[in-house]
Write a protein that holds these residues in place. Structure first.
Motif, PDB file in Angstrom:
ATOM      1  N   HIS A  15      -8.246  32.254  23.472  1.00  0.00           N
ATOM      2  CA  HIS A  15      -9.040  31.044  23.266  1.00  0.00           C
ATOM      3  C   HIS A  15     -10.385  31.385  22.637  1.00  0.00           C
ATOM      4  O   HIS A  15     -10.816  30.740  21.670  1.00  0.00           O
ATOM      5  N   LEU A  16     -11.047  32.401  23.167  1.00  0.00           N
ATOM      6  CA  LEU A  16     -12.344  32.813  22.615  1.00  0.00           C
ATOM      7  C   LEU A  16     -12.197  33.260  21.173  1.00  0.00           C
ATOM      8  O   LEU A  16     -13.011  32.913  20.308  1.00  0.00           O
ATOM      9  N   ALA A  17     -11.146  34.033  20.891  1.00  0.00           N
ATOM     10  CA  ALA A  17     -10.944  34.542  19.536  1.00  0.00           C
ATOM     11  C   ALA A  17     -10.675  33.420  18.542  1.00  0.00           C
ATOM     12  O   ALA A  17     -11.307  33.353  17.468  1.00  0.00           O
ATOM     13  N   ILE A  18      -9.736  32.553  18.879  1.00  0.00           N
ATOM     14  CA  ILE A  18      -9.289  31.538  17.918  1.00  0.00           C
ATOM     15  C   ILE A  18     -10.293  30.402  17.785  1.00  0.00           C
ATOM     16  O   ILE A  18     -10.760  30.080  16.678  1.00  0.00           O
ATOM     17  N   VAL A  19     -10.657  29.798  18.900  1.00  0.00           N
ATOM     18  CA  VAL A  19     -11.613  28.685  18.849  1.00  0.00           C
ATOM     19  C   VAL A  19     -13.004  29.196  18.485  1.00  0.00           C
ATOM     20  O   VAL A  19     -13.696  28.619  17.643  1.00  0.00           O
ATOM     21  N   GLY A  20     -13.398  30.325  19.106  1.00  0.00           N
ATOM     22  CA  GLY A  20     -14.735  30.851  18.847  1.00  0.00           C
ATOM     23  C   GLY A  20     -14.943  31.284  17.416  1.00  0.00           C
ATOM     24  O   GLY A  20     -15.995  31.021  16.814  1.00  0.00           O
TER      25      GLY A  20
ATOM     26  N   VAL B 275     -17.190  29.918  11.950  1.00  0.00           N
ATOM     27  CA  VAL B 275     -17.094  29.949  10.484  1.00  0.00           C
ATOM     28  C   VAL B 275     -17.168  28.549   9.897  1.00  0.00           C
ATOM     29  O   VAL B 275     -17.859  28.298   8.909  1.00  0.00           O
ATOM     30  N   ARG B 276     -16.440  27.623  10.541  1.00  0.00           N
ATOM     31  CA  ARG B 276     -16.364  26.267   9.989  1.00  0.00           C
ATOM     32  C   ARG B 276     -16.156  25.286  11.138  1.00  0.00           C
ATOM     33  O   ARG B 276     -15.040  25.142  11.640  1.00  0.00           O
ATOM     34  N   PRO B 277     -17.199  24.587  11.565  1.00  0.00           N
ATOM     35  CA  PRO B 277     -17.103  23.720  12.740  1.00  0.00           C
ATOM     36  C   PRO B 277     -16.063  22.611  12.638  1.00  0.00           C
ATOM     37  O   PRO B 277     -15.447  22.248  13.636  1.00  0.00           O
ATOM     38  N   TYR B 278     -15.848  22.078  11.435  1.00  0.00           N
ATOM     39  CA  TYR B 278     -14.888  20.982  11.289  1.00  0.00           C
ATOM     40  C   TYR B 278     -14.059  21.137  10.009  1.00  0.00           C
ATOM     41  O   TYR B 278     -14.528  21.651   9.002  1.00  0.00           O
ATOM     42  N   GLY B 279     -12.819  20.668  10.101  1.00  0.00           N
ATOM     43  CA  GLY B 279     -11.993  20.525   8.912  1.00  0.00           C
ATOM     44  C   GLY B 279     -11.494  21.785   8.261  1.00  0.00           C
ATOM     45  O   GLY B 279     -11.178  21.781   7.072  1.00  0.00           O
ATOM     46  N   GLY B 280     -11.371  22.856   9.009  1.00  0.00           N
ATOM     47  CA  GLY B 280     -10.837  24.086   8.445  1.00  0.00           C
ATOM     48  C   GLY B 280      -9.334  24.189   8.588  1.00  0.00           C
ATOM     49  O   GLY B 280      -8.649  23.206   8.878  1.00  0.00           O
TER      50      GLY B 280
ATOM     51  N   GLU C 218      -7.004  18.858  17.337  1.00  0.00           N
ATOM     52  CA  GLU C 218      -7.274  17.581  17.998  1.00  0.00           C
ATOM     53  C   GLU C 218      -8.768  17.255  18.061  1.00  0.00           C
ATOM     54  O   GLU C 218      -9.160  16.093  17.912  1.00  0.00           O
ATOM     55  N   ARG C 219      -9.598  18.274  18.280  1.00  0.00           N
ATOM     56  CA  ARG C 219     -11.019  18.016  18.510  1.00  0.00           C
ATOM     57  C   ARG C 219     -11.913  18.294  17.307  1.00  0.00           C
ATOM     58  O   ARG C 219     -13.035  17.794  17.243  1.00  0.00           O
ATOM     59  N   HIS C 220     -11.419  19.085  16.382  1.00  0.00           N
ATOM     60  CA  HIS C 220     -12.286  19.487  15.274  1.00  0.00           C
ATOM     61  C   HIS C 220     -11.660  19.272  13.897  1.00  0.00           C
ATOM     62  O   HIS C 220     -12.188  19.773  12.898  1.00  0.00           O
ATOM     63  N   GLY C 221     -10.564  18.559  13.843  1.00  0.00           N
ATOM     64  CA  GLY C 221      -9.975  18.196  12.564  1.00  0.00           C
ATOM     65  C   GLY C 221      -9.360  19.333  11.781  1.00  0.00           C
ATOM     66  O   GLY C 221      -9.182  19.232  10.562  1.00  0.00           O
ATOM     67  N   TYR C 222      -9.005  20.412  12.468  1.00  0.00           N
ATOM     68  CA  TYR C 222      -8.398  21.557  11.784  1.00  0.00           C
ATOM     69  C   TYR C 222      -6.936  21.263  11.426  1.00  0.00           C
ATOM     70  O   TYR C 222      -6.231  20.540  12.132  1.00  0.00           O
ATOM     71  N   LYS C 223      -6.495  21.847  10.337  1.00  0.00           N
ATOM     72  CA  LYS C 223      -5.081  21.852   9.986  1.00  0.00           C
ATOM     73  C   LYS C 223      -4.490  23.175  10.459  1.00  0.00           C
ATOM     74  O   LYS C 223      -5.119  24.224  10.320  1.00  0.00           O
TER      75      LYS C 223
ATOM     76  N   LEU D 175      -1.805  30.215   2.984  1.00  0.00           N
ATOM     77  CA  LEU D 175      -3.263  30.143   2.935  1.00  0.00           C
ATOM     78  C   LEU D 175      -3.733  29.041   1.987  1.00  0.00           C
ATOM     79  O   LEU D 175      -3.082  28.736   0.987  1.00  0.00           O
ATOM     80  N   THR D 176      -4.868  28.456   2.334  1.00  0.00           N
ATOM     81  CA  THR D 176      -5.515  27.460   1.479  1.00  0.00           C
ATOM     82  C   THR D 176      -6.981  27.858   1.326  1.00  0.00           C
ATOM     83  O   THR D 176      -7.466  28.758   2.022  1.00  0.00           O
ATOM     84  N   PRO D 177      -7.715  27.195   0.451  1.00  0.00           N
ATOM     85  CA  PRO D 177      -9.151  27.506   0.324  1.00  0.00           C
ATOM     86  C   PRO D 177      -9.929  27.278   1.623  1.00  0.00           C
ATOM     87  O   PRO D 177     -11.030  27.823   1.783  1.00  0.00           O
ATOM     88  N   ASN D 178      -9.357  26.491   2.549  1.00  0.00           N
ATOM     89  CA  ASN D 178     -10.040  26.183   3.807  1.00  0.00           C
ATOM     90  C   ASN D 178      -9.626  27.100   4.959  1.00  0.00           C
ATOM     91  O   ASN D 178     -10.129  26.950   6.074  1.00  0.00           O
TER      92      ASN D 178
END
Length: 380
Positions: A79-84, A89-94, A115-120, A141-144
């Motif tokens: 959890h720390l690794a992935i969410v942290g 790096v990118r708070p939203y939409g990554g 769910e909480r930060h709009g990540y794909k 991979l994408t640019p985001n």
């Protein structure tokens, strides 16, 4: 007194090594100090934590002790690794890339970001052996994309992933690579320099240490946002008074890994050979070569693993991941490698460890074959 069953569930948890317990005991009693204390008790505890940190760093090939962050286990480390890392790096939409056979702790962390930060989140498939294609990871991979998470060894079928090849695909792209090494750390198979990973999760109870303690390797310079704040411990990445006895246990267990010379793969192959001979139609899951030395995932058509295990009081084994034991649904890992619902429910996971003996292997094979003959239904 009734004999205890033969233990073949080391991938769920391993027994605590007596040497680990011996190292931990003083920190429950006489050496009870808080590592932050500026006195003899605190200095003793702090020194013990430093020794444990150095030993875990040596286990994974870290360049510096500071790259090790102690956690409550692999779930928290994941959890720390992935969410942290993602939020740093990118708070939203990554965007995050992972695989379809990851542990639920990794998939849940990815889902939280979605769910909480709009990540794909893209979950890359695997082949029939459970191996991911590094080129498929690169194609996702994408640019985001900010992070790729690929487990080192699967917790059900034992398949080892080509981490170094994945890292090569990510080179120069500015994408972080995380691996859940909970299952492989105790085999001494992971060197972070060779694998090219930025973040590694592990837990002590998978390699003869205590439950409730683990660690996260964080390569120097890797951005990471603390998820538990308040006290500044663990380089500011994980607040809270350190669990000194457990950390000492983790460090001792890590120190013992390179000393383990037990012939587990030989015993696993012996068990596999006997069961395949005794159970016509049985199939081994996972990669035949790139697989943990103690893992044997076996599908036996014509029975349900739950029924087999219920008739098998003399052997302690499982039908899959320990955390999914009560769900009743077919394993997402077995489904991902192409097994039908019936085949997944006919699969048992047998996992050997350093305490397993040849006599236990032979006896377990007899008990398993006998129980299977009693619950197995003939094909239509």
């Amino acid at each position: 007194m009734t004999a205890r069953p033969i233990y073949l569930d080391h991938q769920a948890t391993t027994p605590l090594d007596e040497r680990v317990l011996e190292a931990m005991l003083p920190y429950f009693t006489t050496e009870f100090g808080n590592p932050a204390g500026r006195h003899a008790y605190g200095h003793t505890a702090a020194a013990a934590v430093r020794t444990a940190r150095r030993r875990v760093a040596e286990l994974v090939g870290a360049e510096a002790e500071r790259e090790i962050v102690f956690t409550s286990g692999a779930t928290e480390a994941n959890h720390l690794a992935i969410v942290g890392a993602a939020l740093a790096v990118r708070p939203y939409g990554g965007h995050i890339v992972t695989t379809v056979i990851e542990h639920k702790a990794v998939l849940a962390a990815c889902d939280r970001l979605a769910e909480r930060h709009g990540y794909k989140v893209t979950r890359v498939g695997v082949d029939g052996f459970g191996r991911v294609d590094p080129a498929a990871v690169a194609a996702a991979l994408t640019p985001n994309t900010v992070l790729v998470s690929v487990m080192h060894a699967n917790n059900e079928i034992g398949t080892l992933q080509p981490l170094a090849a994945v890292a090569e695909e990510l080179a120069g792209r500015g994408v972080l690579l995380h691996t859940d090494a909970a299952q492989s750390a105790g085999w001494g198979l992971l060197d972070v320099g060779v694998a090219g990973v930025d973040l590694v999760s592990l837990t002590a109870h998978k390699f003869y240490g205590p439950k409730g303690v683990g660690a996260l390797y964080v390569r120097a310079g890797t951005p990471l946002l603390a998820q538990q704040t308040g006290g500044g411990q663990e380089h500011g990445l994980r607040a809270g008074t350190p669990n000194v006895p457990a950390i000492v246990g983790l460090g001792t267990a890590a120190h013992l890994v390179p000393c383990d010379t037990t012939p587990v793969p030989i015993l696993r192959d012996r068990l596999q050979k006997r069961l395949l001979a005794a159970l016509p139609g049985a199939v081994v899951n996972g990669h035949p070569e790139h697989r943990l030395g103690g893992n044997l995932s076996l599908t036996v058509p014509g029975l349900r693993a739950a029924d087999l295990l219920a008739r098998l009081p003399g052997v302690a084994a499982s039908a899959g991941a320990a955390c999914d034991a009560d769900r009743g649904e077919p394993s997402h890992v077995l489904s991902a490698i192409g097994l039908s619902r019936a085949e997944a429910q006919a699969t048992v996971r047998l996992s050997l460890g350093r305490t397993t003996t040849a006599g236990e292997v032979d006896r377990a094979a007899e008990l398993l074959a006998d129980a299977a003959s009693r619950v197995r239904r003939p094909p239509p």
